[in-house]
Motif scaffolding. Structure first.
Motif, PDB file in Angstrom:
ATOM      1  N   ILE A 119      -0.026   9.616   3.195  1.00  0.00           N
ATOM      2  CA  ILE A 119       1.236   8.805   3.840  1.00  0.00           C
ATOM      3  C   ILE A 119       1.604   9.313   5.015  1.00  0.00           C
ATOM      4  O   ILE A 119       1.836   8.171   5.928  1.00  0.00           O
ATOM      5  CB  ILE A 119       2.188   9.351   2.837  1.00  0.00           C
ATOM      6  N   ARG A 120       1.353  10.567   5.350  1.00  0.00           N
ATOM      7  CA  ARG A 120       1.671  10.763   6.969  1.00  0.00           C
ATOM      8  C   ARG A 120       0.750  10.213   8.060  1.00  0.00           C
ATOM      9  O   ARG A 120       1.381   9.875   8.985  1.00  0.00           O
ATOM     10  CB  ARG A 120       1.753  12.488   6.813  1.00  0.00           C
ATOM     11  N   TRP A 121      -0.569  10.342   7.767  1.00  0.00           N
ATOM     12  CA  TRP A 121      -1.298   9.720   8.789  1.00  0.00           C
ATOM     13  C   TRP A 121      -1.671   8.342   8.649  1.00  0.00           C
ATOM     14  O   TRP A 121      -1.711   7.663   9.609  1.00  0.00           O
ATOM     15  CB  TRP A 121      -2.783  10.397   8.796  1.00  0.00           C
ATOM     16  N   ALA A 122      -1.475   7.620   7.427  1.00  0.00           N
ATOM     17  CA  ALA A 122      -1.700   6.079   7.201  1.00  0.00           C
ATOM     18  C   ALA A 122      -0.402   5.592   7.900  1.00  0.00           C
ATOM     19  O   ALA A 122      -0.609   4.137   8.163  1.00  0.00           O
ATOM     20  CB  ALA A 122      -1.926   5.764   5.815  1.00  0.00           C
ATOM     21  N   TYR A 123       0.850   5.947   7.740  1.00  0.00           N
ATOM     22  CA  TYR A 123       1.923   5.025   7.940  1.00  0.00           C
ATOM     23  C   TYR A 123       2.772   5.915   9.266  1.00  0.00           C
ATOM     24  O   TYR A 123       4.129   5.475   9.419  1.00  0.00           O
ATOM     25  CB  TYR A 123       2.921   5.113   6.754  1.00  0.00           C
TER      26      TYR A 123
ATOM     27  N   ASP B 282       0.755  -1.268   0.068  1.00  0.00           N
ATOM     28  CA  ASP B 282      -0.165   0.071   0.069  1.00  0.00           C
ATOM     29  C   ASP B 282       0.905   1.263   0.098  1.00  0.00           C
ATOM     30  O   ASP B 282       0.460   2.034  -0.499  1.00  0.00           O
ATOM     31  CB  ASP B 282      -0.957  -0.101   1.076  1.00  0.00           C
ATOM     32  N   PHE B 283       1.869   1.386   0.951  1.00  0.00           N
ATOM     33  CA  PHE B 283       2.863   2.283   0.685  1.00  0.00           C
ATOM     34  C   PHE B 283       3.342   2.612  -0.725  1.00  0.00           C
ATOM     35  O   PHE B 283       3.441   3.700  -1.109  1.00  0.00           O
ATOM     36  CB  PHE B 283       4.059   2.167   1.917  1.00  0.00           C
ATOM     37  N   LEU B 284       3.811   1.438  -1.556  1.00  0.00           N
ATOM     38  CA  LEU B 284       4.404   1.625  -2.928  1.00  0.00           C
ATOM     39  C   LEU B 284       3.384   2.490  -3.625  1.00  0.00           C
ATOM     40  O   LEU B 284       3.527   3.227  -4.327  1.00  0.00           O
ATOM     41  CB  LEU B 284       4.944   0.568  -3.265  1.00  0.00           C
ATOM     42  N   GLU B 285       1.886   2.041  -3.654  1.00  0.00           N
ATOM     43  CA  GLU B 285       0.964   2.381  -4.252  1.00  0.00           C
ATOM     44  C   GLU B 285       0.685   3.940  -4.004  1.00  0.00           C
ATOM     45  O   GLU B 285       0.424   4.851  -4.816  1.00  0.00           O
ATOM     46  CB  GLU B 285      -0.239   1.636  -3.957  1.00  0.00           C
ATOM     47  N   ASP B 286       0.736   4.444  -2.722  1.00  0.00           N
ATOM     48  CA  ASP B 286       0.748   5.821  -2.348  1.00  0.00           C
ATOM     49  C   ASP B 286       1.893   6.609  -2.823  1.00  0.00           C
ATOM     50  O   ASP B 286       1.777   7.813  -3.379  1.00  0.00           O
ATOM     51  CB  ASP B 286       0.622   6.220  -0.832  1.00  0.00           C
ATOM     52  N   LEU B 287       3.136   5.972  -2.817  1.00  0.00           N
ATOM     53  CA  LEU B 287       4.258   6.860  -3.346  1.00  0.00           C
ATOM     54  C   LEU B 287       4.131   7.070  -4.782  1.00  0.00           C
ATOM     55  O   LEU B 287       4.559   8.117  -5.480  1.00  0.00           O
ATOM     56  CB  LEU B 287       5.458   5.983  -3.186  1.00  0.00           C
ATOM     57  N   ASP B 288       3.650   5.969  -5.522  1.00  0.00           N
ATOM     58  CA  ASP B 288       3.206   6.100  -6.972  1.00  0.00           C
ATOM     59  C   ASP B 288       2.436   7.364  -7.224  1.00  0.00           C
ATOM     60  O   ASP B 288       2.479   8.215  -8.146  1.00  0.00           O
ATOM     61  CB  ASP B 288       2.721   4.825  -7.602  1.00  0.00           C
ATOM     62  N   ASP B 289       1.428   7.576  -6.339  1.00  0.00           N
ATOM     63  CA  ASP B 289       0.505   8.483  -6.665  1.00  0.00           C
ATOM     64  C   ASP B 289       1.178   9.971  -6.278  1.00  0.00           C
ATOM     65  O   ASP B 289       0.931  10.975  -7.045  1.00  0.00           O
ATOM     66  CB  ASP B 289      -0.645   8.194  -5.480  1.00  0.00           C
ATOM     67  N   LEU B 290       2.181   9.930  -5.410  1.00  0.00           N
ATOM     68  CA  LEU B 290       2.730  10.882  -5.030  1.00  0.00           C
ATOM     69  C   LEU B 290       3.731  11.517  -6.103  1.00  0.00           C
ATOM     70  O   LEU B 290       3.941  12.760  -6.448  1.00  0.00           O
ATOM     71  CB  LEU B 290       3.533  10.866  -3.637  1.00  0.00           C
ATOM     72  N   ALA B 291       4.433  10.417  -6.655  1.00  0.00           N
ATOM     73  CA  ALA B 291       5.423  10.866  -7.841  1.00  0.00           C
ATOM     74  C   ALA B 291       4.866  10.989  -8.996  1.00  0.00           C
ATOM     75  O   ALA B 291       5.547  12.055  -9.868  1.00  0.00           O
ATOM     76  CB  ALA B 291       6.399   9.507  -7.783  1.00  0.00           C
ATOM     77  N   ASN B 292       3.538  10.357  -9.523  1.00  0.00           N
ATOM     78  CA  ASN B 292       3.115  10.860 -10.984  1.00  0.00           C
ATOM     79  C   ASN B 292       2.457  12.071 -10.912  1.00  0.00           C
ATOM     80  O   ASN B 292       1.953  12.667  -9.937  1.00  0.00           O
ATOM     81  CB  ASN B 292       2.080   9.854 -11.103  1.00  0.00           C
ATOM     82  N   LEU B 293       2.629  12.779 -12.119  1.00  0.00           N
ATOM     83  CA  LEU B 293       2.206  14.102 -12.459  1.00  0.00           C
ATOM     84  C   LEU B 293       0.620  14.077 -12.421  1.00  0.00           C
ATOM     85  O   LEU B 293       0.000  13.987 -13.832  1.00  0.00           O
ATOM     86  CB  LEU B 293       2.661  14.684 -13.644  1.00  0.00           C
TER      87      LEU B 293
END
Length: 659
Positions: free
Chosen positions: A650-654, A626-637
């Protein structure tokens, strides 16, 4: 798994969806498709080696270069390769997969160059933040500056001396060969050389008037500020190049689904081949211009895109080229791997070496010199105190061993024996059989006295067996009435009772009775202690366990072996990375379509790349997905606001693992 590896795997999966069904619809004039031909087999083998769908590791530059070299794309000198349409499509697939691998190698290279720049910039921040650190830096680099100034003076003096020597050679030829003339010539040349050196020093001093006005510490701070500025500019340029490659490189469109209308891979036209060519040209232009620090970021981006549009090797610019287009692209990839990429890496390393923090030799030459000069004194002290040091080491070993056995092993053994209820391990204030022996002795004394004095015991002239048994039972309960009666009788006439009566005997029997009473009381205390024996054993074990645990924790802390401490450090770094991401998104200047600029996106990708690596060893496996999925949302334009929401998620979930 890194962000670049995911990007390469995604692009490679898109290339695997290239349809080849349209090749079977060619008319009879086309050559038939032979899937068993040697050329098709060779191309298929190389394509399979270039694929990343079945492997977890990306190819290195050397492996990729070897695969391109051994492929049959390049015609022999003076000859041409005649290929069918199917073979041509396989060639395009091969160079496309090679382009994806090269793309991943270049992205990894740029990421590896950007990430360490922060450490160098922080070092200059420390130097500029305090006059003390600036003074330390001045002392550390003083030999280097002295050596550089000496070389400048030497080079300048040598050049002037050569000019003087060439001008004076004609005059020296006219002088006679006598000894006086030779000595005069040598003296004149030494005087002239000394004058040249003084003149060079004077010229250097005039040229560096600023160095004479400012203090050495101020000069060092100016140097640190200049180097830090170059490193920041290098980070901005490299981040911009990284953002350009990620946003514009290999943009096939679509998201891997079969219904992507904008997916060039699944469309009927062959525009994806042009995307591959332009991506190769884009990588070439980025590597050529990314280290040009005398231009702005916007100018760099404009030059890159203008260079791609005007590239002479693109298909639209070279339509009459007789060499097959896949071979042209493959040759350009080889040039990237052989010359451009190594040249870029070498130039970047040189730039970082010139402007980054000094080497360890420069930073630690002073303490190393002090250690070398004091090594003889230290060695002499060690030799003179050898016996004392050995004795101290032996005493330390004996102390540790005795502590371990006396305060840890033995208490543990006693606690285990108590738990197993070992009778031999029971604590006792007095012997277990002592009370019983004294009771039996008192019983015998009272019975014998009763038999010898039946009138005092029962008031009759004789005593029966039942009366004796009754007396024994009363004595066991602590009743010695026959003795007390005789004692009271004799106490009326103490002297007579002492000489002719049983006063002494009864008194001694009462002493035995007192002894038995004391032992009964001690037995009660003994029973109480036995009931709490496990508690006392644990209390005795506690100091040894606490001291041992403290020593072990201290040694683990010194040796850096505490897993929790390392995880806390990683979590702290994750928080710092999240802070950097928030700062990038907050201070970014959005484009008209509310997207990050190339430079900001490149910086964001670097921070996300670092965060993925740190979180891999902190998060559980199921949470990491799940963390990698959220990171992809953060990195994508997807828009700055969408990225900010992903950052908040990411801050509140992890926060449980990243705090």
């Amino acid at each position: 798994m890194s962000l670049v590896a995911d990007q390469v795997r995604r692009l490679d999966a898109q290339l695997d969806r290239i349809p080849f069904g349209h090749l079977t619809s060619y008319d009879a004039t086309q050559s038939p498709i032979d899937l068993d031909s040697p050329r098709v087999k060779d191309l298929s083998k190389v394509i399979k080696s270039l694929s990343t769908t079945g492997s977890q590791k990306a190819l290195t530059a050397w492996q990729l270069h070897s695969l391109l070299t051994q492929s049959s794309l390049f015609p022999e000198p003076g000859g041409e390769i005649s290929a069918t349409q199917y073979e041509t499509e396989l060639e395009w697939l091969l160079v496309s997969k090679a382009t994806v691998q090269t793309y991943g190698i270049i992205l990894d290279t740029l990421l590896d160059q950007i990430i360490p720049l922060s450490d160098h910039i922080w070092y200059w921040d420390d130097v500029l933040s305090s006059p003390t650190y600036s003074s330390i830096y001045m002392v550390q680099t003083s030999p280097v500056r002295l050596w550089a100034r000496s070389r400048e003076i030497y080079t300048d003096s040598k050049a002037k001396l050569q000019q003087y020597t060439s001008g004076a050679s004609a005059t020296d030829s006219e002088v006679g060969a006598n000894t006086t003339s030779i000595q005069a010539g040598i003296s004149q040349r030494w005087s002239q050389f000394y004058h040249i050196v003084r003149e060079s020093i004077h010229e250097k001093s005039l040229a560096n008037v600023q160095k004479k006005i400012l203090s050495p510490v101020a000069l060092c701070r100016a140097e640190a500020r200049r180097k830090q500025s170059k490193l920041k500019k290098l980070r901005e340029m490299t981040s911009s190049g990284l953002g350009v490659l990620i946003d514009e490189g290999l943009a096939f469109g679509g998201n891997g689904s079969d219904d992507g209308k904008s997916d060039l891979i699944l469309s009927n036209n062959q525009e994806w081949k042009g995307v591959v060519e332009r991506s190769v040209a884009l990588m070439d232009m980025v590597l050529k211009d990314v280290l040009t620090l005398n231009v702005g970021v916007a100018d760099f981006e404009d030059r890159v895109f203008a260079g791609v549009e005007e590239d002479p090797e693109l298909s639209i610019q070279a339509e009459e080229d007789e060499i097959p287009r896949p071979a042209v692209v493959a040759r350009r990839l080889l040039d990237l791997l052989e010359m451009h990429l190594p040249g870029h890496v070498e130039a970047a390393e040189k730039m970082v070496a010139e402007n980054g923090r000094p080497s360890r030799l420069v930073r630690y030459w002073l303490p190393a010199t002090i250690l070398v000069f004091s090594s003889t004194t230290i060695l002499r002290i060690l030799v003179n105190k050898k016996q004392e040091i050995l004795h101290w080491i032996r005493d330390l070993g004996v102390t540790v061993r005795d502590f371990w056995f006396n305060w840890v092993i033995d208490p543990v053994r006693k606690v285990v024996s108590t738990i197993r209820h070992d009778a031999n391990s029971e604590i006792a204030i007095m012997s277990r059989d002592s009370l019983q022996a004294d009771r039996d002795s008192l019983e015998r004394m009272v019975v014998d006295f009763a038999l010898d004095n039946p009138s005092s015991a029962t008031g009759a002239s004789s005593i029966s067996e039942s009366q004796v048994a009754d007396i024994r039972a009363k004595v066991r309960e602590g009743d010695v009435t026959p003795i007390l009666r005789a004692y009271e009788k004799d106490l009326r006439s103490p002297l007579k009772g002492t000489v002719r009566g049983d006063l002494v005997r009864t008194l001694l029997i009462q002493v035995q009775k007192t002894k038995v009473d004391i032992e009964v009381a001690m037995t009660g205390i003994d029973t109480l202690l036995k009931s709490q024996e496990l508690v006392f054993g644990l209390v005795g074990l506690t100091p040894g366990i606490l001291v041992s645990f403290g020593v072990v924790q201290y040694l683990r802390g010194v040796l850096g072996g505490r897993k929790g401490f390392r995880e806390n450090r990683r979590a702290g770094k994750c928080v710092r990375v999240l802070r950097n991401i928030d700062r990038i998104l907050s201070e970014a200047t959005p484009s008209p379509n509310n997207l990050l600029s190339y430079k900001d996106h490149g910086l964001l990708i670097c921070e996300v790349h670092v965060l993925r690596r740190l979180a891999h060893s902190i998060l559980p496996a199921d949470i990491e997905k799940d963390f990698l999925e959220d990171l992809d949302d953060l990195a994508n334009l997807k828009g700055i606001q969408s990225q900010l929401r992903a950052l908040d998620r990411i801050r509140w979930a992890y926060s449980k693992w990243l705090r």
